[in-house]
Write an enzyme that holds these catalytic residues in place. Sequence first.
Site, PDB file in Angstrom:
ATOM      1  CD  GLU A 168     -12.991  -3.793  -2.016  1.00 60.30           C
ATOM      2  OE1 GLU A 168     -13.655  -3.348  -1.255  1.00 60.30           O
ATOM      3  OE2 GLU A 168     -12.074  -3.527  -2.614  1.00 60.30           O
ATOM      4  CE  LYS A 288      -6.396  -0.344   0.144  1.00 62.09           C
ATOM      5  NZ  LYS A 288      -7.246  -1.070  -0.845  1.00 62.09           N
ATOM      6  CD  GLU A 292      -6.104  -0.526  -4.205  1.00 66.37           C
ATOM      7  OE1 GLU A 292      -6.770  -1.154  -3.354  1.00 66.37           O
ATOM      8  OE2 GLU A 292      -5.764  -1.286  -5.340  1.00 66.37           O
ATOM      9  NE  ARG A 325      -4.047  -4.917   3.425  1.00 64.40           N
ATOM     10  CZ  ARG A 325      -4.432  -4.738   2.390  1.00 64.40           C
ATOM     11  NH1 ARG A 325      -4.874  -3.561   2.000  1.00 64.40           N
ATOM     12  NH2 ARG A 325      -4.330  -5.584   1.374  1.00 64.40           N
ATOM     13  CE  LYS A 361      -2.812  -6.971  -1.481  1.00 60.36           C
ATOM     14  NZ  LYS A 361      -3.764  -6.344  -2.606  1.00 60.36           N
ATOM     15  CG  ASP A 366      -3.069  -6.293  -6.094  1.00 62.57           C
ATOM     16  OD1 ASP A 366      -3.595  -7.209  -5.095  1.00 62.57           O
ATOM     17  OD2 ASP A 366      -4.016  -5.430  -6.482  1.00 62.57           O
ATOM     18  CD  GLU A 394      -8.924  -8.776  -6.610  1.00 69.24           C
ATOM     19  OE1 GLU A 394      -8.447  -9.091  -5.367  1.00 69.24           O
ATOM     20  OE2 GLU A 394      -9.009  -7.861  -6.976  1.00 69.24           O
TER      21      GLU A 394
HETATM   22  C1  BDP Z   1      -6.599  -5.423  -4.631  1.00 70.54           C
HETATM   23  C2  BDP Z   1      -8.282  -5.646  -4.802  1.00 70.54           C
HETATM   24  C3  BDP Z   1      -8.872  -4.539  -3.995  1.00 70.54           C
HETATM   25  C4  BDP Z   1      -8.557  -4.408  -2.479  1.00 70.54           C
HETATM   26  C5  BDP Z   1      -6.955  -4.248  -2.542  1.00 70.54           C
HETATM   27  C6  BDP Z   1      -6.289  -4.213  -1.201  1.00 70.54           C
HETATM   28  O1  BDP Z   1      -8.805  -5.367  -5.924  1.00 70.54           O
HETATM   29  O2  BDP Z   1     -10.359  -4.722  -3.996  1.00 70.54           O
HETATM   30  O3  BDP Z   1      -9.089  -3.567  -1.906  1.00 70.54           O
HETATM   31  O4  BDP Z   1      -6.448  -5.435  -3.360  1.00 70.54           O
HETATM   32  O5  BDP Z   1      -5.649  -5.326  -0.886  1.00 70.54           O
HETATM   33  O6  BDP Z   1      -6.227  -6.599  -5.150  1.00 70.54           O
HETATM   34  O7  BDP Z   1      -6.192  -3.390  -0.543  1.00 70.54           O
END
Ligand code: BDP
Length: 710
Positions: A168, A288, A292, A325, A361, A366, A394
Amino acid sequence: MYNREYGYDLWMRYRPISDNNLALRYQGLIGKLCTMSQNETVAIAVKELKIAYHGFFSADLSFTEDLSKASLVVGRVSDLPDEISGQIEWSEKGNLLSQAFAIKNLDYQGRKILVIAGQSSIALLYGVFHFLRLVQTHEPLDQLNVVSMPKTALRMLNHWDNLDLSIERGYAGASIFDWHRLPGYLHPRYEDYARAQASLGINVITINNVNANPISLTTKYIIKLKALADFFRAYGIKIFLSIRFSGPMEIGGLKTNDPLDAGVRDWWKKKAEEFYHYIPDFGGYLVKANSEGQPGPMDYNRSHSDGANMLAQSLEPFGGIVIWRAFVYDHKIDEDRAKQPYNEFKPLDGQFLPNVIVQVKNGPVDFQPREPFHPLFGAMPKTNLAMEFQITQEYLGLATHLVYLAPLFKEVLDADTYSQGPGSSVGKVIDGSLENKSLTCMAAVANVGTDLNWCGHHFAQANWYAFGRLAWDHQLDSREIALEWIKMTFGHNTTMVMTMAQLMMESREISVNYRTPLGLHHIMGRGHHYGPGPWVTGGRADWTSPYYHRADESGLGFDRSVTGSNGAAQYFKPWSDIFGNKQSCPESLLLWFHHVSWDHKMKSGRTLWEELCYKYDEGVKGVESMVKQWETLGPYVDESRFNEVRSLMAMQLREAIWFKDSCLLYFQKFAKRPWPEGMVEPQGKIEEFESHEDFFVPGIPNPFAAKLVE
Ligand code: BDP
């Protein structure tokens, strides 16, 4: 012999020292090696010295068991004679002393010797790598008195690697972790990977994606994991696993994942026993949850601390750790996604068990090219907080763009939170010194894959390197780190070193300018995050760009002041006031905190609209200048790496123009103002930019496959 440079050696590129005088001096100092300690880790250190010596001097390192004949002595401090160890002053103290090393020229029985001593075998290995760095950077070796100890306990890479070898947000090939052939086959890359990590002092890794597959919790995969853990142990690398919170239901066949359910607790307890049965020094879990779409305790109306503590209790008897996280946002769309982690976690301060670390983070949204530091730093003094950076690019050009990330990391680490008055930097929160913590951690999402050069772009290696160096000591200087890395990776020609260093040091700001100047954020292409996409709409609001940039006829930017979401109030004073006020807010973050009228006067005297145009233009001009600077390096860089970087830079320039032209044409629809004088005017049609689609961008599942499955 065909001497093509693939970049596989990373910074451990031990090439002959061409300056004969220097080579002779060094050879005299290193001369004969006497090893005072014996074990697997020390053997690795000695092997590294042998490889390097051969590389530097095209000769074999000689050994002696007789201390009185040695010129270089290596060993754990407890194995050295008092006459030697007594001459080393371990000025540094603290709970990380066991990881400290010393490198010193001293007198032993009337002779000069060079000693590399470690408080432990791993520390000795770190010392050897540091010593080699000194040789590679051509430092004088005859007056050394180095004592070094890490500032952070856990220096961690998070791999977002899937069990099927995809990664990923990985842009450098497939995963290096070959699950299919584990536990029987250990890929030779593991050794070079482990050397690279140890050379930086990185001592923990999570091996799999935070969007974890529950299969990794099965016995079959634990046994595979054991093979890796057994291999990495001698390099001082511990393994963590990203786990899926719904393991009890998905793997265990239970009816719930509720962290307060006795059956669930028992399941995790037995899982922990199983992990430690196979891997006695297993690190623990990275989680996590409720983010999401991932499962988590909130699915059962429990808190993050309920979830984390349940896992922590299962690991505690074995010394394991839960890294939980704080990157959270759930199905409910908040009025301001940037505020969610703080809102969910701050009230839980003091409720997490001592073996839990909350991993925050970089950036409240992000990993954007520029965000203000996260307001949770300083706001949870009773909780262990880790920093999570992103090395994989990314949001910074994948593995195509040259963007040196140390200045980005440093900007955040040096930022003063003011949580305990002036001098309360993020770095001091992370290293534990501000809030008196010992379980400290700095983590980063890796950019490593099976590409010949590991990271996709030769210069992306520098970001892995810089992260490792800063995790060891966040007070190091970005430029110094760049200089080290360049000399170790490319060589010593002064013109080359200086040009590369300049290019690297400018690259981050240039990249912010052509992507998200003045505090813009989250305006990238949908899903794959490649290229610009300020027009991305549809689907959940906080995955769209207008949610963040709020462009309209009156102006641009997200209002996080009192008239808006009041996100600025999550910061300590004076930041809450500084950020909260348009006049005092740093212009680099203006559109992060404010909705600003197109005619707002900027410090330069220009209007916001003009400034925005100039910033994008400056970004493109910056890349043009990078291209020009690179062209001058032809005589100094080997052909292969020179050409690779050259073609990637040509792509970077095209993509920078793409960003500038499309973003400005898009924002002009709202601003309705002409192009300011003196800039290169954007070309193309906004409709064409908006309808542009990219497929098979690396780092996410194949979008066609997803469509076929639907
Ligand atoms: C985002 C990414 C995603 C990750 C997420 C994360 O696009 O792929 O799963 O962070 O940190 O920036 O969990």
